[in-house]
Enzyme design. Sequence first.
Site, short mmCIF file in Angstrom:
data_model
loop_
_atom_site.label_atom_id
_atom_site.label_comp_id
_atom_site.label_asym_id
_atom_site.label_seq_id
_atom_site.Cartn_x
_atom_site.Cartn_y
_atom_site.Cartn_z
NE ARG A 206 -3.82 -2.19 2.20
CZ ARG A 206 -4.74 -2.57 1.32
NH1 ARG A 206 -5.08 -1.77 0.35
NH2 ARG A 206 -5.33 -3.75 1.41
CG ASP A 207 1.30 5.67 -2.10
OD1 ASP A 207 1.84 5.73 -3.22
OD2 ASP A 207 1.46 6.57 -1.22
CB ILE A 208 3.62 5.74 2.78
CG1 ILE A 208 3.81 5.82 4.28
CG2 ILE A 208 4.06 7.00 2.08
CD1 ILE A 208 5.28 5.87 4.69
CG ASN B 210 3.24 9.63 -12.01
OD1 ASN B 210 2.37 9.85 -12.84
ND2 ASN B 210 2.98 9.56 -10.72
CD GLU C 174 6.25 12.74 -4.88
OE1 GLU C 174 6.16 11.86 -4.00
OE2 GLU C 174 5.49 13.71 -4.96
CB VAL C 175 9.92 6.65 -5.55
CG1 VAL C 175 10.85 5.49 -5.21
CG2 VAL C 175 9.37 7.29 -4.27
CG HIS D 270 6.25 3.67 -8.45
ND1 HIS D 270 7.50 4.25 -8.55
CD2 HIS D 270 5.38 4.67 -8.31
CE1 HIS D 270 7.38 5.55 -8.46
NE2 HIS D 270 6.10 5.85 -8.33
CG MET D 271 0.68 0.10 -12.43
SD MET D 271 0.36 -1.39 -13.37
CE MET D 271 1.44 -1.14 -14.76
CG HIS D 272 0.78 5.38 -8.52
ND1 HIS D 272 0.93 5.93 -7.27
CD2 HIS D 272 1.85 5.81 -9.23
CE1 HIS D 272 2.03 6.67 -7.23
NE2 HIS D 272 2.61 6.62 -8.41
P1 5GP Z 1 5.54 8.82 -7.81
O1 5GP Z 1 5.20 10.25 -7.55
O2 5GP Z 1 7.04 8.59 -7.85
O3 5GP Z 1 4.84 8.25 -9.00
O4 5GP Z 1 4.95 8.03 -6.57
C1 5GP Z 1 5.70 7.63 -5.46
C2 5GP Z 1 4.73 7.10 -4.45
O5 5GP Z 1 5.46 6.39 -3.47
C3 5GP Z 1 3.95 8.20 -3.73
O6 5GP Z 1 2.55 7.99 -3.93
C4 5GP Z 1 4.37 8.04 -2.26
O7 5GP Z 1 3.31 8.28 -1.36
C5 5GP Z 1 4.85 6.61 -2.22
N1 5GP Z 1 5.88 6.36 -1.22
C6 5GP Z 1 7.01 7.09 -1.03
N2 5GP Z 1 7.76 6.57 -0.04
C7 5GP Z 1 7.07 5.48 0.41
C8 5GP Z 1 7.34 4.53 1.44
O8 5GP Z 1 8.35 4.57 2.14
N3 5GP Z 1 6.42 3.55 1.63
C9 5GP Z 1 5.29 3.45 0.86
N4 5GP Z 1 4.46 2.46 1.14
N5 5GP Z 1 5.00 4.34 -0.12
C10 5GP Z 1 5.89 5.35 -0.34
#
Ligand code: 5GP
Length: 116
Positions: A30-32, A88, A96-97, A101-103
């Site tokens: 799950r997303d944090i 993204n 951001e990361v 990853h696929m949301h």
């Molecule tokens: P991006 O913006 O890169 O597409 O999405 C990165 C996602 O990773 C964000 O929705 C953020 O909330 C999630 N995320 C970042 N750090 C962590 C973490 O340590 N644990 C979890 N479960 N999600 C994270």
Amino acid sequence: MTEETIFSKIIRQEIPTPLLYQDDLVTAFRDISPQAPCHILVIPNKLIATVNDVTEDDELTLGRMITVAKKLAKEEGISDDGYRLIMNCNDHGGQEVYHIHMHLVGGHKLGPMLKR
Ligand code: 5GP
């Protein structure tokens, strides 16, 4: 050289995060900071920084990400109403990361895909 992110530590469970799914290719949790009632991340176990770095060798893994997202959507009870899968890429995409990853987001009506 691509640097590891927090997601590699989650895959290896060095940072304990409940996993919803894991196999030899992908991991889901799950997303944090959930943006919808259901917000799950499906990621490759192999570090791939951005979609720009995907190669033909990754096609099995990318396909697995979708079949796992489908399975989790069913388990979450959102299959019939529907959901959205998002990836993204880089700054303009809002990444951001830097571990692809696929949301998987759903659980209510999500509205227009992009803000206008
Ligand atoms: P991006 O913006 O890169 O597409 O999405 C990165 C996602 O990773 C964000 O929705 C953020 O909330 C999630 N995320 C970042 N750090 C962590 C973490 O340590 N644990 C979890 N479960 N999600 C994270």
